[in-house]
Design an enzyme around this catalytic site. Structure first.
Site, PDB file in Angstrom:
ATOM      1  N   ARG A  22       0.498  -0.970  -0.394  1.00 11.99           N
ATOM      2  CA  ARG A  22      -0.252   0.349   0.075  1.00 11.99           C
ATOM      3  C   ARG A  22       0.956   1.636   0.177  1.00 11.99           C
ATOM      4  O   ARG A  22       1.528   1.378   0.680  1.00 11.99           O
ATOM      5  CB  ARG A  22      -1.168  -0.211   1.173  1.00 11.99           C
ATOM      6  N   SER A 114      -7.715  -0.718   1.033  1.00 10.35           N
ATOM      7  CA  SER A 114      -8.926  -0.833   1.806  1.00 10.35           C
ATOM      8  C   SER A 114      -9.607   0.517   2.575  1.00 10.35           C
ATOM      9  O   SER A 114     -10.533   1.038   1.319  1.00 10.35           O
ATOM     10  CB  SER A 114      -8.102  -1.970   3.062  1.00 10.35           C
ATOM     11  N   HIS A 115      -8.945   0.711   3.099  1.00 13.94           N
ATOM     12  CA  HIS A 115      -9.933   1.372   4.101  1.00 13.94           C
ATOM     13  C   HIS A 115      -8.809   2.001   4.316  1.00 13.94           C
ATOM     14  O   HIS A 115      -9.515   3.707   4.626  1.00 13.94           O
ATOM     15  CB  HIS A 115     -10.571   1.475   5.999  1.00 13.94           C
ATOM     16  N   ASP A 281     -15.752  -1.034   4.926  1.00 13.49           N
ATOM     17  CA  ASP A 281     -14.969  -0.259   3.914  1.00 13.49           C
ATOM     18  C   ASP A 281     -14.970  -0.300   2.471  1.00 13.49           C
ATOM     19  O   ASP A 281     -15.359  -0.845   1.847  1.00 13.49           O
ATOM     20  CB  ASP A 281     -13.306  -0.636   5.140  1.00 13.49           C
ATOM     21  N   ASP A 283     -12.903  -1.690   0.125  1.00 13.09           N
ATOM     22  CA  ASP A 283     -13.146  -2.926  -0.743  1.00 13.09           C
ATOM     23  C   ASP A 283     -14.206  -4.039   0.113  1.00 13.09           C
ATOM     24  O   ASP A 283     -14.098  -5.090   0.001  1.00 13.09           O
ATOM     25  CB  ASP A 283     -11.634  -3.653  -0.103  1.00 13.09           C
ATOM     26  N   ASP A 285     -14.385  -6.016   3.196  1.00 13.26           N
ATOM     27  CA  ASP A 285     -13.960  -7.089   4.048  1.00 13.26           C
ATOM     28  C   ASP A 285     -13.968  -6.734   5.413  1.00 13.26           C
ATOM     29  O   ASP A 285     -14.538  -7.265   6.187  1.00 13.26           O
ATOM     30  CB  ASP A 285     -12.991  -7.726   4.122  1.00 13.26           C
ATOM     31  N   ARG A 286     -14.843  -4.571   5.584  1.00 10.77           N
ATOM     32  CA  ARG A 286     -14.772  -4.675   7.237  1.00 10.77           C
ATOM     33  C   ARG A 286     -16.125  -4.360   8.004  1.00 10.77           C
ATOM     34  O   ARG A 286     -16.891  -4.089   6.634  1.00 10.77           O
ATOM     35  CB  ARG A 286     -14.309  -3.534   7.261  1.00 10.77           C
ATOM     36  N   THR A 350      -2.470  -9.949  14.023  1.00 11.40           N
ATOM     37  CA  THR A 350      -2.379  -8.962  13.385  1.00 11.40           C
ATOM     38  C   THR A 350      -2.691  -9.188  11.594  1.00 11.40           C
ATOM     39  O   THR A 350      -1.129  -9.486  11.499  1.00 11.40           O
ATOM     40  CB  THR A 350      -2.837  -7.589  13.363  1.00 11.40           C
ATOM     41  N   GLU A 369     -11.822  -8.942  13.991  1.00 11.86           N
ATOM     42  CA  GLU A 369     -10.576  -8.333  14.489  1.00 11.86           C
ATOM     43  C   GLU A 369     -11.203  -7.551  15.353  1.00 11.86           C
ATOM     44  O   GLU A 369     -12.371  -6.786  14.387  1.00 11.86           O
ATOM     45  CB  GLU A 369      -9.429  -8.397  13.539  1.00 11.86           C
ATOM     46  N   SER A 371      -9.576  -4.735  14.441  1.00 10.38           N
ATOM     47  CA  SER A 371      -9.958  -3.683  13.373  1.00 10.38           C
ATOM     48  C   SER A 371     -11.446  -3.898  11.799  1.00 10.38           C
ATOM     49  O   SER A 371     -11.382  -3.907  11.264  1.00 10.38           O
ATOM     50  CB  SER A 371      -8.497  -3.879  12.554  1.00 10.38           C
ATOM     51  N   LYS A 382     -12.293 -11.476   5.429  1.00 12.23           N
ATOM     52  CA  LYS A 382     -12.964 -11.009   6.322  1.00 12.23           C
ATOM     53  C   LYS A 382     -14.026 -10.510   5.548  1.00 12.23           C
ATOM     54  O   LYS A 382     -13.875  -9.865   4.294  1.00 12.23           O
ATOM     55  CB  LYS A 382     -12.511 -10.036   7.384  1.00 12.23           C
TER      56      LYS A 382
HETATM   57  C1  G16 Z   1      -5.520  -5.156   7.288  1.00  8.90           C
HETATM   58  C2  G16 Z   1      -5.477  -6.917   7.508  1.00  8.90           C
HETATM   59  C3  G16 Z   1      -6.129  -7.356   9.047  1.00  8.90           C
HETATM   60  C4  G16 Z   1      -5.965  -6.429   9.974  1.00  8.90           C
HETATM   61  C5  G16 Z   1      -5.550  -5.316   9.954  1.00  8.90           C
HETATM   62  C6  G16 Z   1      -4.532  -4.502  10.807  1.00  8.90           C
HETATM   63  O1  G16 Z   1      -6.787  -4.745   7.261  1.00  8.90           O
HETATM   64  O2  G16 Z   1      -6.259  -7.666   6.507  1.00  8.90           O
HETATM   65  O3  G16 Z   1      -6.719  -8.352   8.625  1.00  8.90           O
HETATM   66  O4  G16 Z   1      -6.512  -6.700  10.818  1.00  8.90           O
HETATM   67  O5  G16 Z   1      -5.083  -4.863   8.247  1.00  8.90           O
HETATM   68  O6  G16 Z   1      -4.125  -3.065  10.535  1.00  8.90           O
HETATM   69  P1  G16 Z   1      -3.066  -2.305  11.123  1.00  8.90           P
HETATM   70  O7  G16 Z   1      -2.047  -3.190  10.528  1.00  8.90           O
HETATM   71  O8  G16 Z   1      -3.202  -1.139  10.818  1.00  8.90           O
HETATM   72  O9  G16 Z   1      -3.976  -2.618  12.255  1.00  8.90           O
HETATM   73  P2  G16 Z   1      -7.177  -3.932   6.049  1.00  8.90           P
HETATM   74  O10 G16 Z   1      -9.003  -3.978   6.205  1.00  8.90           O
HETATM   75  O11 G16 Z   1      -7.134  -2.757   5.979  1.00  8.90           O
HETATM   76  O12 G16 Z   1      -6.681  -5.124   5.104  1.00  8.90           O
END
Ligand code: G16
Length: 555
Positions: A22, A114-115, A281, A283, A285-286, A350, A369, A371, A382
């Site tokens: 990212r 993602s978010h 979010d 994409d 998944d959240r 995580t 999680e 998050s 997720k």
């Molecule tokens: C990603 C992972 C999640 C994880 C999160 C943690 O979420 O897919 O499993 O919990 O990162 O984020 P950080 O490292 O910022 O605490 P996502 O939704 O960004 O893909």
């Protein structure tokens, strides 16, 4: 059309984080940058790439369509036989996972940050998912990273261009036929959801029992999925699904479903008209779940409550419940359910990738999680819409409000009070100072047994470490996954640096306390956790090192 080999230059910053590479869009737009990373993925797949099928899609953010065309050109040149691409390049992360599994492909490439915000001045991301549908594990992402550090060229068919806006099968004659199958982004995912949940009872809840649901897609990828599932299939009014057109910049929103960034939803639901609000979010998944008057369900409680009620969901009735899991910083509410139900429960670092092996081994049914991630073994990501449907299925069967369900849960299992403080976009050096401050103190052998006090409350340190994890299935080891202070009464303080940011550093502070006392059970979490928060802020010298007197986001 001819395959050409382009000499490239090396970028040394292509190490994937918690979930893929990212960076800001501007970084991906540098000459050869995106191409290098894609070539590195294909090179890492070695012989398997020849004749393979891959899924490609993303959350619709800026630069996504350009990246899809680059993938098409590089895939064709690397001997891939077929790409399954979502129309307009759109596929939610859970939908990619489903397609990989359903069509038994070698894997998939997910284009998302993602978010994180989107747009020309915001973020982009590329993630590889393996043939089980899950994010590539550490050994694979390390392999990709190592390849990027010595890449001298990439293979590409520069003039190849495929129209990804029309659903059709494109056959391109090279040495062998290369196929780009542009598919409906939503269909296969809807079929899966209908197999998992009791749609008729959810429909009855929404239509006959007039349960008022408000869905906020935050202008991310879930819009078309939500409209089809909640609207077309379950009869929810269009007006109850907001921010439902995927926009390249998410309409300027920060597509992170939490109390800060989904504040429109929170404010609207607070007026009492709605029984439930949900946000997803960028994409998909959240998820964030709130009840009437914006009653917040923490992701840790959401996981535990669903785990305790899985028996009403057809998928689990059929497949049984194999085990539960959560990430380390997630409050241990699900552990209480596991204890009472006598079901295996796992703690992993995580990152959703750490759940994959347990699911593949048939040891894990539901996990989550803090998050804002919840999901099950129906796929290997997720899944925001799945979580919302799971809640609706449970509410429809229990015939109770979210508030009643949550209260009953706490009465039976106790309550794991939880909060997370995020200090976003700190300078890396300052964030490292905080982490070093904590690490130096807690790794001192004399720290164990120390009494830490705030006002009249005191906590005795039972254990402290920098968390490391050995995968139960493949025995791989992940180290330095967060600084933990565990207290004798079960409370925890955890410090961790985010692995999903694109620049600078975000410090995450996680605080948890477990209570069964009915006089405290319904108190405000920030009040109950105040002494532990103060202890954590003092111990880390947070304000001194970061010059911040408060966090950016409190969950
Ligand atoms: C990603 C992972 C999640 C994880 C999160 C943690 O979420 O897919 O499993 O919990 O990162 O984020 P950080 O490292 O910022 O605490 P996502 O939704 O960004 O893909």
């Amino acid at each position: 059309m001819t395959i050409v080999e382009i000499k490239t230059k090396i970028y040394d910053d292509q190490k994937p984080g918690t979930s893929g590479l990212r960076k800001s869009v501007k970084v991906f737009q540098q000459e050869h940058y995106t191409e290098n990373f894609i070539q590195a993925i294909f090179t890492a797949l070695e012989d398997q790439i020849t004749g393979s099928t891959l899924v490609v899609g993303g959350d619709g953010r800026y630069y996504g369509k350009e990246a899809v065309q680059k993938i098409i050109r590089i895939a064709a040149a690397n001997g891939v036989r077929k790409l399954i691409v979502g129309q307009h390049g759109i596929l939610s992360t859970p939908a990619v996972s489903n397609l990989i599994r359903k069509y038994k492909t070698l894997g998939g490439i997910v284009l998302t940050a993602s978010h994180n915000p989107g747009g020309p001045n915001a973020d982009f991301g590329i993630k590889f998912n393996c043939d089980n549908g899950g994010p590539a594990p550490d050994h694979m992402t390390n392999k990709i990273f190592n390849i990027t550090k010595s890449l001298t060229s990439y293979k590409i068919i520069p003039e190849l261009n495929v129209n990804i806006d029309i659903i059709q099968t494109n056959e391109i004659k090279l040495d062998n036929t290369f196929t780009v199958d542009v598919i409906d982004s939503v269909n296969d995912y809807v079929i899966l959801m209908k197999e998992i949940f009791n749609f008729p009872i959810i429909k009855e809840l929404l239509q006959e029992r007039k349960f008022e649901l408000l869905v906020d897609c935050l202008n991310g990828v879930t819009g078309p999925y939500a409209k089809c599932i909640f609207g077309k299939e379950l009869g929810l009014n269009d007006t109850n699904i907001v921010h439902s057109i995927p926009l390249e910049d998410f309409g300027g929103l920060h597509p992170d479903p939490n109390l800060t960034y989904a504040k429109d939803l929170v404010e609207t639901v607070r007026n009492g008209t709605y029984d439930m609000g949900v946000a997803f979010d960028g994409d998909g998944d959240r998820n964030m779940i709130i009840g009437k008057k914006a009653l917040f369900v923490t992701p840790s409680d959401s996981l535990a409550i669903l785990a305790a009620n899985l028996n009403v969901i057809p998928y689990f009735k059929k497949n049984g419940i194999k085990g539960y899991a959560r990430s380390m910083p997630t409050a241990a509410a699900v552990d209480q359910v596991a204890k009472l139900n006598n079901i295996e429960c796992f703690e992993v670092p995580t990152g959703w990738k750490y759940f994959g092996n347990l699911m593949d081994a048939g040891r894990l049914s539901i996990c989550g999680e803090e998050s804002f991630g919840t999901g099950s073994d129906h796929i290997r990501e997720k899944d925001g819409i799945w979580a919302c449907l799971a809640w609706l299925n449970v509410i429809a069967e229990l015939k109770k409000s979210i508030e009643e369900i949550q209260k009953d849960h706490w009465l039976k299992f106790g309550r794991n009070f939880f909060t997370r403080y995020d200090y976003e976009n700190c300078e890396l050096e300052k964030a490292n100072k905080v982490m070093t401050e904590v690490e130096t103190k807690i790794l001192d052998p004399a720290f164990k047994g120390t009494k830490l006090c705030d006002g009249t409350k005191n906590y005795v340190v039972k254990h402290a470490d920098n968390y490391s994890y050995t995968d139960l299935i493949d025995k791989s080891v992940a180290t330095k996954q967060g600084l933990r202070i565990l207290f004798e009464d079960g409370s925890r303080i955890i410090f961790r640096l985010s692995g999903t940011g694109s620049s600078g550093a975000t410090i995450r502070l996680y605080i948890e306390a477990y209570e069964t006392d009915q006089n405290i059970l319904y108190n405000d979490a920030q009040e109950v956790l105040k002494p532990l928060i103060n202890i954590a802020l003092n111990l880390s010298k947070m304000q001194e090192h970061t010059n911040r007197d408060k966090p950016t986001v409190i969950t």
